[in-house]
Design a protein around this motif. Structure first.
Motif, short mmCIF file in Angstrom:
data_model
loop_
_atom_site.label_atom_id
_atom_site.label_comp_id
_atom_site.label_asym_id
_atom_site.label_seq_id
_atom_site.Cartn_x
_atom_site.Cartn_y
_atom_site.Cartn_z
N TYR A 31 -54.49 0.17 8.04
CA TYR A 31 -54.46 -0.50 9.41
C TYR A 31 -54.75 -2.07 9.20
CZ TYR A 31 -55.33 -0.59 14.54
OH TYR A 31 -55.18 -0.84 15.89
N HIS A 32 -54.18 -2.84 10.14
CA HIS A 32 -54.22 -4.24 9.66
C HIS A 32 -54.83 -4.87 11.14
CE1 HIS A 32 -51.74 -4.70 5.96
NE2 HIS A 32 -51.62 -3.48 6.45
N THR A 33 -55.94 -4.71 11.64
CA THR A 33 -56.53 -5.42 12.74
C THR A 33 -56.36 -6.75 12.91
OG1 THR A 33 -58.22 -5.22 14.59
CG2 THR A 33 -58.96 -5.81 12.06
N ALA A 34 -56.04 -7.12 14.24
CA ALA A 34 -55.96 -8.51 14.57
C ALA A 34 -57.10 -9.01 15.23
CB ALA A 34 -54.61 -8.77 15.50
N VAL A 35 -58.01 -8.19 15.65
CA VAL A 35 -59.40 -8.72 16.09
C VAL A 35 -60.54 -7.84 15.50
CG1 VAL A 35 -58.24 -8.89 18.55
CG2 VAL A 35 -59.15 -6.44 17.92
N SER A 36 -61.71 -8.67 15.47
CA SER A 36 -62.76 -8.10 14.80
C SER A 36 -63.93 -9.21 15.32
CB SER A 36 -62.72 -8.33 13.26
OG SER A 36 -64.01 -8.09 12.81
N SER A 37 -65.22 -8.27 15.50
CA SER A 37 -66.35 -9.39 15.68
C SER A 37 -67.46 -9.40 14.35
CB SER A 37 -67.45 -8.45 16.74
OG SER A 37 -67.63 -7.31 16.32
N ALA A 38 -66.64 -8.83 13.24
CA ALA A 38 -67.48 -9.00 12.06
C ALA A 38 -67.45 -10.50 11.49
CB ALA A 38 -66.64 -7.94 11.04
N GLN A 39 -68.56 -10.86 10.81
CA GLN A 39 -68.47 -12.13 10.29
C GLN A 39 -67.84 -12.36 9.12
OE1 GLN A 39 -70.27 -14.35 12.06
NE2 GLN A 39 -70.19 -12.67 13.37
N LYS A 40 -67.27 -11.34 8.12
CA LYS A 40 -66.39 -11.38 7.21
C LYS A 40 -64.91 -11.50 7.48
CE LYS A 40 -69.59 -8.50 4.41
NZ LYS A 40 -69.63 -7.33 3.79
#
Length: 111
Positions: A31-40
């Motif tokens: 899975y290649h997400t385009a959205v994230s709230s992670a800091q990395k």
């Protein structure tokens, strides 16, 4: 017959690749997400799942993603449909579980 094998993209630009669906309906991929709230920085993450091998081709499926760039796991469940022009369309719902530091923080860990 719905064939989950190959690349899929959602409306937010996230992409998933399903390598192959075996004779029991099990599959793996990335899975290649385009959205994230992670800091990395976002990294492709492995997925494992299974689908029903229905004769009418509108199968239900589910898969788990182990995010490599955050302390979280997501599960997706959905169904494959034939679109208006014959293309396959996946409709799914997801839950994301983030790691929290203590039991009292459990209330905010799943969305």
């Amino acid at each position: 017959q719905c064939d989950l094998t190959g690349w899929w993209e959602n409306e937010l630009g996230s992409k998933m690749h399903v390598s192959e669906v075996d004779s029991q309906g099990n599959f793996s991929g990335e899975y290649h997400t385009a959205v994230s709230s992670a800091q990395k920085p976002i990294e492709p993450s492995p997925l494992l799942g299974s689908q029903h091998l229905d004769e009418d081709g509108q199968c239900t499926f589910g898969f788990t993603v182990n995010w490599k760039f955050s302390d979280s796991t997501a599960v997706f469940v959905g169904q494959c449909f034939a679109g208006e022009s014959g293309e396959e369309v996946l409709q799914s719902t997801w839950l994301l579980r983030e790691k929290v530091d203590s039991l009292p923080s459990d209330w905010k860990a799943t969305r």
